[in-house]
Every structure is written in C-alpha cells, then in structure tokens.
Write an enzyme that holds these catalytic residues in place. Structure first.
Site, short mmCIF file in Angstrom:
data_model
loop_
_atom_site.label_atom_id
_atom_site.label_comp_id
_atom_site.label_asym_id
_atom_site.label_seq_id
_atom_site.Cartn_x
_atom_site.Cartn_y
_atom_site.Cartn_z
N ARG A 169 0.82 -1.23 0.00
CA ARG A 169 0.00 0.00 0.00
C ARG A 169 0.84 1.27 0.00
O ARG A 169 0.45 2.29 0.58
CB ARG A 169 -0.97 0.04 1.19
CG ARG A 169 -1.97 -1.04 1.23
CD ARG A 169 -2.97 -0.99 0.07
NE ARG A 169 -3.76 -2.19 0.09
CZ ARG A 169 -3.37 -3.32 -0.52
NH1 ARG A 169 -2.28 -3.37 -1.26
NH2 ARG A 169 -4.10 -4.41 -0.46
N SER A 220 -10.68 0.01 3.77
CA SER A 220 -9.98 -0.21 5.05
C SER A 220 -9.42 1.10 5.58
O SER A 220 -8.78 1.85 4.85
CB SER A 220 -8.81 -1.18 4.85
OG SER A 220 -9.31 -2.42 4.45
N GLU A 290 -4.51 3.72 6.51
CA GLU A 290 -4.37 3.54 5.06
C GLU A 290 -5.03 4.74 4.37
O GLU A 290 -4.57 5.21 3.34
CB GLU A 290 -5.08 2.24 4.65
CG GLU A 290 -4.93 1.93 3.18
CD GLU A 290 -5.37 0.52 2.84
OE1 GLU A 290 -5.08 -0.43 3.61
OE2 GLU A 290 -6.01 0.36 1.78
C1 FAD Z 1 -15.81 0.13 -0.71
C2 FAD Z 1 -14.32 0.32 -0.86
C3 FAD Z 1 -13.50 -0.79 -1.01
C4 FAD Z 1 -12.11 -0.62 -1.17
N1 FAD Z 1 -11.33 -1.74 -1.32
C5 FAD Z 1 -10.02 -1.59 -1.50
C6 FAD Z 1 -9.18 -2.75 -1.70
O1 FAD Z 1 -9.62 -3.88 -1.74
N2 FAD Z 1 -7.85 -2.54 -1.87
C7 FAD Z 1 -7.30 -1.30 -1.86
O2 FAD Z 1 -6.08 -1.18 -2.05
N3 FAD Z 1 -8.06 -0.19 -1.67
C8 FAD Z 1 -9.40 -0.30 -1.49
N4 FAD Z 1 -10.17 0.81 -1.31
C9 FAD Z 1 -9.54 2.14 -1.22
C10 FAD Z 1 -9.42 2.91 -2.55
O3 FAD Z 1 -10.40 2.52 -3.48
C11 FAD Z 1 -8.03 2.76 -3.17
O4 FAD Z 1 -7.03 3.22 -2.28
C12 FAD Z 1 -7.91 3.52 -4.49
O5 FAD Z 1 -6.69 3.16 -5.10
C13 FAD Z 1 -7.96 5.04 -4.35
O6 FAD Z 1 -8.13 5.61 -5.64
P1 FAD Z 1 -8.86 7.03 -5.83
O7 FAD Z 1 -8.86 7.34 -7.27
O8 FAD Z 1 -10.18 7.02 -5.16
O9 FAD Z 1 -7.84 7.98 -5.06
P2 FAD Z 1 -8.20 9.22 -4.13
O10 FAD Z 1 -8.89 8.73 -2.90
O11 FAD Z 1 -8.87 10.28 -4.91
O12 FAD Z 1 -6.75 9.70 -3.71
C14 FAD Z 1 -5.95 8.91 -2.84
C15 FAD Z 1 -4.53 9.52 -2.81
O13 FAD Z 1 -3.94 9.34 -4.10
C16 FAD Z 1 -3.50 10.58 -4.61
N5 FAD Z 1 -3.73 10.57 -6.05
C17 FAD Z 1 -4.88 10.26 -6.70
N6 FAD Z 1 -4.73 10.35 -8.04
C18 FAD Z 1 -3.45 10.77 -8.24
C19 FAD Z 1 -2.67 11.07 -9.39
N7 FAD Z 1 -3.19 10.97 -10.62
N8 FAD Z 1 -1.38 11.47 -9.23
C20 FAD Z 1 -0.84 11.59 -7.99
N9 FAD Z 1 -1.54 11.31 -6.85
C21 FAD Z 1 -2.81 10.91 -6.97
C22 FAD Z 1 -4.36 11.65 -3.93
O14 FAD Z 1 -3.70 12.90 -3.89
C23 FAD Z 1 -4.55 11.04 -2.54
O15 FAD Z 1 -3.50 11.38 -1.69
C24 FAD Z 1 -11.56 0.68 -1.15
C25 FAD Z 1 -12.39 1.79 -1.01
C26 FAD Z 1 -13.76 1.62 -0.88
C27 FAD Z 1 -14.65 2.83 -0.74
#
Ligand code: FAD
Length: 296
Positions: A169, A220, A290
C-alpha cells in the site's frame, strides 16, 4: 482567475469536497477542475506555480479523509474526462482518471488476466498507483510496466516499475506529493475470459457480504500491521458499532468506518484516534492509517 482556468477544463468554484469523497465528508475547495488531457494538467500546474497557489490531485476520493475546513487552493480531479485508453498486443496504456473497476471489466472481456482483484476497488488508476492498491494477494505493482508523471515544475517523465518503489500500500508518490501521475502502462497475460469473469463475480459477491457497501466509507481505514489483521484486533476489543457523532465502526467489518448519520470529518478522525489508542493500549500495536488525510 476562473476565466484563465476554464482554458484547462470544467471549473467549479467553492465546491464541497464532500461531493467528491466516498466518505461524503470534506469542506469546500476554492476551485475544483476537471482537466481533459495531460497538456491541461500541465497548464494548471504552471498556473499554480506562477501564482503561488496550492493544488491537490484526486481521483474518486475513495481513500480520502478531507477535513471540514475550506481548502484555499485548486483541486485537480482526474476522473471521467481524463480517461484515454489504448490497447496494444498484451499491454494497455491508460490515463490516470480511468476507473479501476472499468479497466478490470474491460480486461476480463478481452480475456486478459492479472487485474481481476481490482473488480471491486472503486478508485481510479492514479489513486491506485499512488496507493499500490491491491486485494486477494495481488496489487497494482504486479502488472505495471511504467508510469508517466509530471512534477511541480511542469516537467514530464516516465518511471519504471522499480523506480516507483512499490511496497504494501505504498509507492514513491507518497514521498513525492508534488508529482502527478498522468498515465500508466500495464502488461497482462492472456487467459480465459469466462474463468476471469467468474473469479471477479465471486470476489464481488464476497465484498457485498462482508463490507458495508450500502453506507459511505473509504475501504480499510488501517493498514494491516505485520502478522495481524487490523480488523480482527478492533473486533476483539468489542469496538464494532462504536460511534462518535455520525461516524461508526462498521458492524459488518471492523476495519471500516462508515458515515452512518451525517458525520463530520472531525467525527471520523476522532473515531480513528479512539480506535488507535484502544488497540495500542491493549495490544501494544500501532495501527497506521491507510486512508489519506487531506487539508488538516
Ligand atoms: C468500498 C471500498 C472498497 C475498497 N477496497 C479496496 C481494496 O480492496 N484494496 C485497496 O487497495 N483499496 C481499497 N479501497 C480504497 C481505494 O479505493 C483505493 O485506495 C484507491 O486506489 C484510491 O483511488 P482514488 O482514485 O479514489 O484515489 P483518491 O482517494 O482520490 O486519492 C488517494 C490519494 O492518491 C493521490 N492521487 C490520486 N490520483 C493521483 C494522481 N493521478 N497522481 C498523484 N496522486 C494521486 C491523492 O492525492 C490522494 O493522496 C476501497 C475503497 C472503498 C470505498
């Protein structure tokens, strides 16, 4: 200022970030902009650099705890409008605003194997690379070839998988928060479309029965500490269902906090702190978040 920014995409002023996070909390951003391509991202970054304005890039907001305070900067949202994708023989180049679930479905249809785990992870490619998202024993690093990045000075460059310094992660992007991921290239194995789809269906079903998907959450809350599951420690302490304000430790999965009743970001942060303290006192284990904090 807004006129200048509209050259780079759709701009929203005083936009509540609660509309852009899966936890449904977060105060207003001075501006939120949806750029359409890498050149627009570069334009916005140059603009911020020139005018001394802060910026934050987000994807789906599915791993973000944004404070209730106003953010006096520009949020660059890489989402629907930033979703170019090109398929090659067994590789794909995809913009960071592309949804991971959509990519998993698209690959399954083509019978390309290696991304099945992402079928239930609601983030975009950029957020997935930043977090090295993963599930079911696999992670984004397993199929990633290279990443196209832009820095605060507006310079674009490619990083190899190794240069991304992936680990559980985490990635180099968590150290270099001024870098924006523009696109990523992945390689996949050819598999059997039906088998891949079945596996994804099974995992989706498991999520539906074990995760509180009907309430706002961010997946998480804590990383699993070495040789423990965070959820198990929290559950053993009897904290399932514990509430602060409108935030609640999920009854279904103890490593999830849900926004069960118009929670503020502060309620959620207080509950996270409460759980951390309780686990540290009882087990001597420090739980690390996380979820990413923004604008605290
Ligand atoms: C129901 C649910 C289930 C989930 N299950 C999992 C799972 O099984 N495994 C898992 O790993 N995660 C899980 N997650 C968490 C989440 O979906 C992941 O961490 C996902 O990768 C976040 O992507 P996002 O586009 O929403 O990022 P955001 O939440 O928008 O951003 C997260 C971070 O990434 C940075 N970021 C985003 N895009 C960029 C970019 N283009 N360049 C630089 N930095 C960037 C942001 O600045 C921020 O700090 C879950 C979430 C939910 C709601």
């Amino acid at each position: 200022m807004i006129e200048e920014l509209t050259h780079y995409g759709t701009v929203l002023a005083d936009e509540p970030l609660s509309r852009h996070t899966t936890l449904r909390v977060g105060g207003p951003a001075r501006y939120l902009i949806y750029p359409q391509d890498s050149a627009s991202v570069q334009g916005i970054i140059d603009f911020c650099h020139e005018h001394g304005i802060m910026f934050k890039v987000i994807g789906r907001g599915s791993n973000l705890l944004v404070s209730d305070q106003p953010y006096n900067g520009i949020v660059i949202k890489l989402d629907r409008s930033f979703k170019e994708i090109t398929f090659y023989e067994t590789s794909v180049r995809v913009a960071s605003g592309y949804s991971m679930i959509r990519l998993a479905n698209e690959l399954a249809r083509r019978g390309w194997s290696g991304f099945e785990w992402a079928g239930g992870v609601p983030g975009n490619i950029g957020g997935g690379v930043f977090m090295n998202a993963g599930a079911h024993g696999r992670a984004i690093q397993d199929n990633l070839v290279r990443v196209h990045v832009i820095n605060r000075e507006g310079e674009m460059f490619w990083l190899t998988n190794e240069e991304c310094q992936f680990s559980y992660r985490t990635s180099i992007f968590q150290e270099r928060r001024d870098w924006v991921i523009l696109e990523a290239e992945f390689h996949f194995e050819v598999g059997d479309s039906q088998e891949i789809t079945q596996k994804m269906e099974q995992w989706r079903h498991r999520r539906q029965t074990t995760q509180p998907l009907q309430l706002p959450n961010c997946g998480s809350i804590f990383r699993n500490p070495e040789s423990h599951f965070a959820g198990q420690l929290i559950e053993e302490l009897g904290l399932k269902g514990m509430k602060i304000g409108g935030a609640q430790v999920s009854e279904q999965h103890a490593n999830f906090i849900v926004n069960s009743d118009s929670a503020t970001a502060q309620d959620i942060a207080d509950l996270i702190q409460y759980v951390q303290k309780a686990v540290a006192e009882k087990y001597g284990v420090n739980l690390h978040q996380e979820v990413e904090y923004f604008n605290w």
